[in-house]
Structures are given as structure tokens and as C-alpha cells.
Motif scaffolding. Structure first.
Motif, PDB file in Angstrom:
ATOM      1  N   THR A   4       6.881  -4.034   6.029  1.00 54.19           N
ATOM      2  CA  THR A   4       5.765  -3.415   5.316  1.00 54.19           C
ATOM      3  C   THR A   4       6.180  -2.032   4.821  1.00 54.19           C
ATOM      4  O   THR A   4       6.822  -1.274   5.552  1.00 54.19           O
ATOM      5  N   LYS A   5       5.814  -1.713   3.573  1.00 53.50           N
ATOM      6  CA  LYS A   5       6.150  -0.398   3.032  1.00 53.50           C
ATOM      7  C   LYS A   5       5.452   0.681   3.862  1.00 53.50           C
ATOM      8  O   LYS A   5       4.322   0.511   4.295  1.00 53.50           O
ATOM      9  N   GLU A   6       6.142   1.783   4.065  1.00 49.98           N
ATOM     10  CA  GLU A   6       5.611   2.863   4.882  1.00 49.98           C
ATOM     11  C   GLU A   6       4.895   3.909   4.042  1.00 49.98           C
ATOM     12  O   GLU A   6       4.642   5.003   4.511  1.00 49.98           O
ATOM     13  N   PHE A   7       4.598   3.595   2.811  1.00 51.47           N
ATOM     14  CA  PHE A   7       3.883   4.526   1.944  1.00 51.47           C
ATOM     15  C   PHE A   7       2.995   3.729   1.000  1.00 51.47           C
ATOM     16  O   PHE A   7       3.153   2.524   0.851  1.00 51.47           O
ATOM     17  N   ASP A   8       2.067   4.415   0.391  1.00 46.02           N
ATOM     18  CA  ASP A   8       1.134   3.801  -0.548  1.00 46.02           C
ATOM     19  C   ASP A   8       1.730   3.921  -1.958  1.00 46.02           C
ATOM     20  O   ASP A   8       1.819   5.034  -2.490  1.00 46.02           O
ATOM     21  N   PRO A   9       2.154   2.814  -2.577  1.00 47.61           N
ATOM     22  CA  PRO A   9       2.759   2.898  -3.912  1.00 47.61           C
ATOM     23  C   PRO A   9       1.852   3.554  -4.951  1.00 47.61           C
ATOM     24  O   PRO A   9       2.336   4.284  -5.825  1.00 47.61           O
ATOM     25  N   ALA A  10       0.539   3.282  -4.866  1.00 48.89           N
ATOM     26  CA  ALA A  10      -0.380   3.880  -5.844  1.00 48.89           C
ATOM     27  C   ALA A  10      -0.417   5.396  -5.697  1.00 48.89           C
ATOM     28  O   ALA A  10      -0.416   6.136  -6.697  1.00 48.89           O
ATOM     29  N   ALA A  11      -0.452   5.875  -4.471  1.00 46.55           N
ATOM     30  CA  ALA A  11      -0.466   7.320  -4.239  1.00 46.55           C
ATOM     31  C   ALA A  11       0.866   7.940  -4.658  1.00 46.55           C
ATOM     32  O   ALA A  11       0.907   9.050  -5.214  1.00 46.55           O
ATOM     33  N   ALA A  12       1.960   7.217  -4.399  1.00 47.00           N
ATOM     34  CA  ALA A  12       3.270   7.715  -4.795  1.00 47.00           C
ATOM     35  C   ALA A  12       3.388   7.800  -6.315  1.00 47.00           C
ATOM     36  O   ALA A  12       3.952   8.765  -6.855  1.00 47.00           O
ATOM     37  N   LEU A  13       2.850   6.798  -7.011  1.00 48.70           N
ATOM     38  CA  LEU A  13       2.885   6.813  -8.471  1.00 48.70           C
ATOM     39  C   LEU A  13       2.083   7.992  -9.015  1.00 48.70           C
ATOM     40  O   LEU A  13       2.509   8.668  -9.952  1.00 48.70           O
TER      41      LEU A  13
END
Length: 201
Positions: free
Chosen positions: A4-13
Motif C-alpha cells: 500500500t502506498k504510504e502517501f496520498d497521491p491526490a495530496a501529493a499532486l
């Protein structure tokens, strides 16, 4: 089982968008992105691809977030010209009040990347087409409702306003005389009320 990714892709974008918007494409390095997003370089590449791909995704996200709002403003029921005037004046006010000198992400891309980057140019054109279509539709409604003289060409007026709005954003980002954008906006809006040459005494 995939990890599982350890970060939120939407927030990172969104974080990448904010950094690109503030600094521009060339002045933002992968090291800057790693530090600002708090994500390992490998994770950025695995999720978003290269810096260029991440920039284009951020640009698309910016357009998808803002362009529909502009159309909604221009498509409210009732008289159409007040909505057009309000949009132009809002652009001028935002440019004059842009103390951080961030400008518009699409306009910034047009100035920095579009001349040499076909992918960026296509995204810019798509956003401009969207705004031009919204302005044209609103001005067609205005002419049909008697708000605009019959001899005016809604598409040509929409293109004039589109170019004005982009210029206003560039002037706002550059700073200087804050009244310049407001005065230009008011002069352009005055043209909407004038009949074409030769149609009035």
C-alpha cells in the motif's frame, strides 16, 4: 500482495502543483519535489513518472478544477452580460491583488513552456478553448436577449476578451501599476455596449 502506498497521491499532486505554480517548471528540481512532497524520489517516479509528466498532470488537475467553475459563472440563468463583466473584473482584481506574483498556472505555462513543449501547448490551448467557448456562449445569449447589439460577433468578442484576460494575468504577475489591469478591463467591457462602426449615426 502489492504494498500500500504510504502517501496520498491526490495530496501529493496538489503539493506538486503548488510548488510548480510558485517556482515554475525549470526552477523546480526533482530534489525540490522530494523535499516539498516528503516522498522518496522512487515513489514519485513510480506514481507520477518524470518531472515533466508530473508537471503535466498538475496542469491538468489545475484546469479540471478551475475551468468548470468559469463555465458555471458564465452560464447562470438571466442576463448574460453581467456575468461576463463580473468575470473580467474578477480577473483584473485578482491580478492587481496578487501580492505573491504567482499569476495563473495555465498562463505561466503558456509563457514558460508552450513555445517549446507541444504537450504543454496542447494543455494550454485546451484551457483557452474552454474559456473561449464559455465566453462565446454567454455573448450569444446576450445578443439573443438584446443585451448586445445585433451587429457584434460573439466569437470575435470572446477571443478579444480571452486575449485580454491572459494579458491581465501576465501584467499582474509582473507587478507594477495595479490600476493598469483594471483600466484595460473597463475599456474592453465598454466595447460590449457599443454598436459597430457604421450602424449608428
Amino acid at each position: 500482495m502489492a504494498r500500500t502506498k504510504e502517501f496520498d497521491p491526490a495530496a501529493a499532486l496538489q503539493a506538486a502543483l503548488e510548488l510548480f505554480w510558485q517556482r515554475g517548471y525549470e526552477a523546480t528540481s526533482m530534489a525540490d519535489l522530494v523535499e516539498h512532497l516528503g516522498i522518496a524520489r522512487a515513489s514519485i517516479y513510480a506514481t507520477f513518472g518524470s518531472k515533466h509528466e508530473l508537471y503535466l498532470r498538475a496542469l491538468r488537475h489545475y484546469s479540471e478544477t478551475r475551468d468548470p467553475t468559469l463555465l458555471e459563472e458564465l452560464s447562470q440563468p438571466g442576463p448574460a452580460l453581467p456575468a461576463v463583466r463580473a468575470l473580467v473584473r474578477r480577473f483584473a482584481a485578482e491580478a492587481a491583488g496578487d501580492d505573491e506574483r504567482r499569476g495563473c498556472f495555465v498562463t505561466n505555462t503558456a509563457v514558460e513552456l508552450a513555445p517549446l513543449d507541444p504537450d504543454a501547448a496542447r494543455r494550454v490551448e485546451a484551457s483557452w478553448d474552454h474559456l473561449e467557448a464559455g465566453l462565446t456562449t454567454a455573448l450569444l445569449r446576450a445578443r439573443a436577449q438584446g443585451e448586445l447589439p445585433d451587429g457584434r460577433d460573439p466569437r470575435q468578442l470572446a477571443r478579444m476578451l480571452l486575449v485580454l484576460l491572459q494579458g491581465i494575468r501576465v501584467v499582474g504577475k509582473a507587478g507594477g501599476d495595479q490600476d493598469r489591469a483594471r483600466d484595460a478591463a473597463e475599456q474592453a467591457l465598454a466595447l460590449l455596449d457599443r454598436a459597430p462602426a457604421g450602424l449608428t449615426p
